[in-house]
Design an enzyme around this catalytic site. Structure first.
Site, PDB file in Angstrom:
ATOM      1  N   GLU A 240      63.733  47.404  23.665  1.00  0.00           N
ATOM      2  CA  GLU A 240      64.443  48.658  23.366  1.00  0.00           C
ATOM      3  C   GLU A 240      63.746  49.816  24.068  1.00  0.00           C
ATOM      4  O   GLU A 240      62.637  50.199  23.679  1.00  0.00           O
ATOM      5  CB  GLU A 240      64.487  48.901  21.852  1.00  0.00           C
ATOM      6  CG  GLU A 240      65.219  47.808  21.073  1.00  0.00           C
ATOM      7  CD  GLU A 240      65.173  48.019  19.571  1.00  0.00           C
ATOM      8  OE1 GLU A 240      64.409  48.901  19.098  1.00  0.00           O
ATOM      9  OE2 GLU A 240      65.890  47.307  18.853  1.00  0.00           O
ATOM     10  N   HIS A 243      62.271  52.626  21.644  1.00  0.00           N
ATOM     11  CA  HIS A 243      61.473  52.260  20.474  1.00  0.00           C
ATOM     12  C   HIS A 243      59.978  52.260  20.802  1.00  0.00           C
ATOM     13  O   HIS A 243      59.526  51.505  21.658  1.00  0.00           O
ATOM     14  CB  HIS A 243      61.924  50.866  20.008  1.00  0.00           C
ATOM     15  CG  HIS A 243      61.220  50.333  18.809  1.00  0.00           C
ATOM     16  ND1 HIS A 243      61.868  50.063  17.620  1.00  0.00           N
ATOM     17  CD2 HIS A 243      59.927  49.985  18.601  1.00  0.00           C
ATOM     18  CE1 HIS A 243      61.017  49.574  16.749  1.00  0.00           C
ATOM     19  NE2 HIS A 243      59.821  49.508  17.326  1.00  0.00           N
TER      20      HIS A 243
END
Length: 271
Positions: A240, A243
């Protein structure tokens, strides 16, 4: 007053008293709402220039409704993580950019909400935007949903970069036509972020930070975000691009469940 009338008055008073006791009992016995440890702060008190677009307080997320535990659109983090973001923001401001956070601390009750949603295979209201290529029955196996989240430990944040001056992001309209999160930036939901190749929370391999299919501009933007945060102690989750977790975590093994609300960190001093 007759003896009968007096008796009725006594019974009425007794019944009223009993009703009060019965009504008050649940409140008296209810567990108080948990509050955050003193090590948690509201990001605005540490880094007020960082833009906040807290998606899980809204209907514009993969669940399609406000998520349990998100009472107010406020970013809460452990103090070391918040202070590190302040340092990262200072670096970006000098280059004409700002950080924008989508999610910060996440209560366990919110994670439980995600799990319930993922198990309901009939609810695919937001599929067309957030997971168009993924069969919902695969969300656990493919790692998109889990029963625990690092966000609940308080030092993980989902964020992006915005070019200054920041253009406003238009409100999401529930029921509007959805566009895949991996579509070209001019076609997908008009986030004011720089082009990262996908939208936030895009359940697709194109969201992998080092995916080779992104354009040179998208690669540069991802590298700018990752490099800036790495310089202040954050580690990216490779699956991600948005993230990041601050290391070392103050609470590496604790999953909190206090609500996302100003009152959860009320009175916590900064510095």
């Amino acid at each position: 007053m007759t003896r009968l009338g007096s008796a009725v008055r006594v019974l009425t008073a007794a019944a009223a008293a009993l009703l009060c006791v019965t009504t008050a009992a649940p409140a008296a016995g209810a567990a108080p709402e948990p509050k955050a440890p003193r090590e948690f702060v509201a990001l605005r008190t540490v880094a007020p220039t960082i833009i906040q677009e807290m998606r899980y307080t809204t209907e514009h997320n993969f669940v399609g409704e406000p998520v349990d535990g998100y009472r107010q659109p406020v970013c809460i983090l452990t103090r070391p993580a918040a202070e590190a973001l302040r340092r990262a923001q200072s670096r970006l401001l000098r280059q004409g950019y700002s950080l924008k956070v989508y999610d910060c601390y996440r209560p366990q009750r919110a994670v439980d909400h995600f799990v319930r949603w993922a198990k309901d295979l009939q609810d695919e209201e937001m599929k067309q935007e957030f997971y168009p290529k993924v069969d919902k029955s695969r969300l656990f196996a493919d790692g998109y949903i889990a029963e625990k989240s690092g966000h609940s430990r308080g030092s993980t944040v989902d964020l992006t970069i915005v070019k200054l001056p920041a253009a406003p992001t238009r409100p999401y309209v529930p029921g509007e036509a959805l566009v895949p999160c991996y579509a070209p930036q001019e076609d997908r939901f008009p986030d004011n972020s720089v082009d990262m190749g996908t939208g936030y929370d895009c359940f697709d391999t194109l969201s992998h930070t080092d995916d080779a299919r992104v354009t040179p501009e998208q690669r540069a933007n991802r590298d700018l975000l990752r490099g800036t945060l790495a310089a202040v102690g954050f580690v990216n989750l490779p699956e991600e691009w948005w993230h990041f977790t601050y290391k070392p975590e103050p609470f590496p093994g604790t999953y909190f469940d206090f609500p996302v609300a100003v009152r959860s960190v009320a009175g916590h001093r900064v510095g």
